[in-house]
Design an enzyme around this catalytic site. Structure first.
Site, PDB file in Angstrom:
ATOM      1  N   GLY A 151       0.832  -1.202   0.000  1.00  0.00           N
ATOM      2  CA  GLY A 151       0.000   0.000   0.000  1.00  0.00           C
ATOM      3  C   GLY A 151       0.864   1.249   0.000  1.00  0.00           C
ATOM      4  N   GLN A 184      -7.890   1.422   4.705  1.00  0.00           N
ATOM      5  CA  GLN A 184      -8.671   0.933   5.837  1.00  0.00           C
ATOM      6  C   GLN A 184     -10.076   0.495   5.463  1.00  0.00           C
ATOM      7  OE1 GLN A 184      -7.689   0.223   8.878  1.00  0.00           O
ATOM      8  NE2 GLN A 184      -5.603   0.956   8.571  1.00  0.00           N
ATOM      9  N   SER A 197      -4.120  -1.671   0.235  1.00  0.00           N
ATOM     10  CA  SER A 197      -3.128  -2.634   0.705  1.00  0.00           C
ATOM     11  C   SER A 197      -3.811  -3.942   1.084  1.00  0.00           C
ATOM     12  CB  SER A 197      -2.439  -2.021   1.926  1.00  0.00           C
ATOM     13  OG  SER A 197      -1.623  -2.969   2.551  1.00  0.00           O
ATOM     14  N   ALA A 198      -3.364  -5.043   0.492  1.00  0.00           N
ATOM     15  CA  ALA A 198      -4.079  -6.312   0.654  1.00  0.00           C
ATOM     16  C   ALA A 198      -4.047  -6.828   2.082  1.00  0.00           C
ATOM     17  CB  ALA A 198      -3.503  -7.359  -0.299  1.00  0.00           C
ATOM     18  N   HIS A 199      -2.948  -6.632   2.810  1.00  0.00           N
ATOM     19  CA  HIS A 199      -2.865  -7.253   4.130  1.00  0.00           C
ATOM     20  C   HIS A 199      -3.786  -6.565   5.136  1.00  0.00           C
ATOM     21  CE1 HIS A 199      -0.261  -4.524   6.548  1.00  0.00           C
ATOM     22  NE2 HIS A 199       0.038  -4.075   5.355  1.00  0.00           N
ATOM     23  N   CYS A 244       2.817   4.331  12.529  1.00  0.00           N
ATOM     24  CA  CYS A 244       4.214   4.253  12.132  1.00  0.00           C
ATOM     25  C   CYS A 244       5.137   4.929  13.113  1.00  0.00           C
ATOM     26  CB  CYS A 244       4.386   4.794  10.728  1.00  0.00           C
ATOM     27  SG  CYS A 244       3.568   3.719   9.560  1.00  0.00           S
TER      28      CYS A 244
END
Lengths: 462, 462
Positions: free
Chosen positions: B69, B177, B194-196, B320
């Site tokens: 992502g 999200q 983002s896939a995860h 982060c």
């Protein structure tokens, strides 16, 4: 069905498969998090980094995992150039680097930097003296592959690294083709590699930056992977990459000897089985599993298609331009024939019987393609002397290998000493007509611009 | 053990696992190759692209797969800014974007561009009028997340897109999200995900660029993924990402209702169970599975550690920066308390009993941490009137939550109307002392520079 294109992507090693599926349950969480699932992911990541670093021969904190070999090359070159921008903006690459290196060099050039492309000899290797001779006081970085991806020739990395070290210039080695076979020797400074070339999964590259090398990561900052590879770590695949690197290394010595013998057979027997073939690349200093040859009077794509129909998966030309009509920059730099180019790269475990079957099938495939294209079937006969006027062959608008086929058809029509002039607007002709002359013992006189394309003049010598 | 940090990374969905292992055998070859194994890989890639595009609501040729992502955000922002560089160099972002967006904005600023950060209200949402008001004739790109990653608040994307469209400015939506819950509505121009985050594997992001949007990919050129995501495709993971997106979408409506009820319980009951807590984020317009609250007089890391010991994996502060001492930029922009911040983000399938157990455990955990830190256990008592001189509390060198604890300890020592001045060099105090005043009904007078750090003055009102 035999897959002979390991230099593009090796089939997944069983150990990679096992490690990948095993770590799916343990390796999905964020390794930056402090809770149990995060700590477990961190342990896997740390262990993979240690295993990979041991195989490379570096410290774990010198190695980061990137999303691909291409990403490792791009980040490595950009970061090293930026880290040494006060020294200068000169970049050295060999003329036969992988396109990822050459494209990074293009970006550097378009940003105002200067680039020296070091030429190679007919085997595809740079001469260490010539590589070292390109070093200048303003050289920020030099790049040299460990082995060529198209013809398998090993590069003199240790000598190049020595010259770079003496000049205080870091050397980046693209080790994509060789890392599965063993560590890269010599005092290199940066190293890039790609897991799917050694039987690891896709989605994982390695970038190693030795301690003490000035390095300034480019692009938006990110805390992961020492700031050198932004984005969430591709963790189960990283575990699989490290585990499979260890596994292929354990088998490397034995497998290298076996594949070397098999490719040696191809090197020796293809010229005997197929007329008008040139085997290219260094016969000795080469990767164990790669052999490349070019066949006059055919085009690579058609041969590949016919081999695919016969059950063999091989590659042709430059790895990243096989879908275009541009001739391979590697073969061009070597000054060898590019038409009808076939790269055979055997994955570990390739059976002898598959290679034998390939050698059985190849002559018929090439002959079939030549027949369809109307290529000459044998050497031209000698005819009587004649006038010194050139015989003009119009091959305008015709694609490789037609211009060479037309040349070969008429060379017997002019007397020994006579000239043939081929008009062609195909870029490959510039490379293939001189190569044909060398193979045929005819004289390549030169090239002149024409209304369309160019006129290539050949003198019949025999 | 309950894992409540799906907003960082969701556990792998069973369909992702199945698709990944199933495609390891078919999806390892280079999809750019024309032989059988390559064609098979190409079919898998094409099918994954079609499935992902259908879920996003775009054309397959508008969607590329990226390594993460973060990579999608970085490439999307850089490419869109470069594509519109003739229009201008102004970039709009919300103040609560993911760090990948803000770091890309930093790079743009350091390269000479200008950036407007649109503020948010106390719920974490931008006001559409304010977002639209930031548009200028030289605006090249605007970025707005679909939902906030730390507090779950949904952003008014459709209204923002409408304003952007009217101004002829492309809107990039970071949908990391929300994409698992449904397509992003409105006329956005670019989208990253983002896939995860939806239960797919790591190593896969999506970048969508609508037809007609000017886009100039940055960095070295590469032929893969329309030149927008260099490097060998992470194929089996891409297949798993697309399959799992389809799977989570099929379950989304039912699961959203269930998780919303569970997070509603946490929202309602935490303030009743734990004294001195502020639940943050919009109570209605929010992601189904995310709830965030901040606890006075504790530090988030210690609470997380204690919750981990009790078997609960939760997160704190900015995704982060959790390993640093910097307070979350999101909570800061919202103007809410940042100390003792806990984000609970439930993955699909979370059981009711796990949430109940969390609510049982939390009060004791918070009380234990407060006791260790010597936090005040109850509201301060009223004392007699006194002089108007400020009582000075020296909290220099002490980290969050100590400055607020010291303030709370002494506020009862000054008369109503009296002043307390806290000296602190902790960056979090700037955010947390005003937030404490608001929660406690005291007056925050202001901040003055001091020899070290700053002096924060508070007037006792009750």
């Amino acid at each position: 069905m035999p897959y002979f294109d390991a230099a593009s992507a090796a089939p997944l090693h069983p150990v990679a498969r096992q490690a990948l599926t095993a770590s799916l349950d343990e390796g999905w969480a964020d390794p930056a998090r402090l809770y149990k699932e995060g700590r477990r992911a961190r342990l896997l990541l740390d262990a993979a980094r240690e295993a990979a670093a041991e195989a490379v021969g570096c410290r774990p904190d010198e190695l980061v995992f990137t999303p691909s070999g291409t990403a490792a090359v791009h980040s490595g070159i950009a970061g090293a150039l930026a880290g040494r921008r006060r020294t200068g903006h000169h970049l050295i690459v060999s003329a036969v680097e992988h396109s990822s290196v050459l494209h990074a060099a293009e970006v550097h050039r378009s940003g105002g930097g200067t680039v020296t492309e070091v030429p190679v000899d007919r085997t595809g290797a740079v001469r260490p003296s010539e590589f070292g001779g390109a070093l200048r006081p303003d050289t920020a970085l030099a790049c040299l592959q460990s082995a060529n991806h198209e013809v398998g020739t090993l590069q003199p990395v240790a000598e190049a690294a020595e010259a770079c070290r003496a000049a205080g210039v870091p050397l980046l080695v693209d080790a994509a083709q060789s890392l599965g076979w063993g560590p890269v020797e010599g005092g290199w400074s940066l190293l890039a590699a790609s897991a799917h070339k050694w039987g690891g999964p896709s989605g994982v590259g390695l970038l190693v930056v030795r301690k003490g090398v000035r390095f300034a990561p480019r692009g938006p900052r990110d805390e992961r992977e020492s700031g050198r590879a932004p984005g969430f770590e591709n963790l189960p695949a990283i575990v699989a990459a490290a585990a499979s690197l260890r596994a292929v290394r354990a088998e490397a010595a034995q497998e290298a000897a076996r594949l070397r013998e098999l490719t040696e057979r191809i090197r020796a027997r293809v010229p005997a089985l197929v007329p008008d073939v040139e085997v290219v690349g260094d016969p000795e200093r080469r990767l164990p599993g790669v052999v490349t040859f070019s066949c006059l009077y055919v085009d690579g794509e058609t041969v590949l298609h016919e081999l695919d129909r016969a059950g063999f998966s091989v590659s042709s030309g430059s790895s990243c331009t096989s879908s275009t009509l541009t001739p391979s920059h590697v073969l061009k730099a070597m000054g060898v024939l590019s038409e009808g180019n076939v790269r055979v790269s055997l994955p570990p475990g390739t059976g002898e019987e598959d290679v034998e079957r390939f050698l059985d099938v190849l002559p018929g495939v090439v002959a079939g393609v030549r027949e369809k294209l109307g290529a000459p079937v044998s050497r031209t006969e000698t005819v009587a002397e004649g006038p010194d006027e050139a015989l003009v062959v119009d091959a305008l608008g015709r694609r490789c290998p037609i211009p060479v086929i037309e040349l070969a058809k008429v060379i017997g029509d002019v007397p020994v000493g006579g000239l043939v002039r081929v008009l062609s607007d195909d870029e490959a002709a510039r490379l293939d007509i001189p190569a044909w002359c060398e193979m045929r013992g005819q004289e390549y006189v030169g090239e002149q611009p024409a209304d369309r394309g160019a006129a290539y003049t050949v003198r019949r010598l025999s």
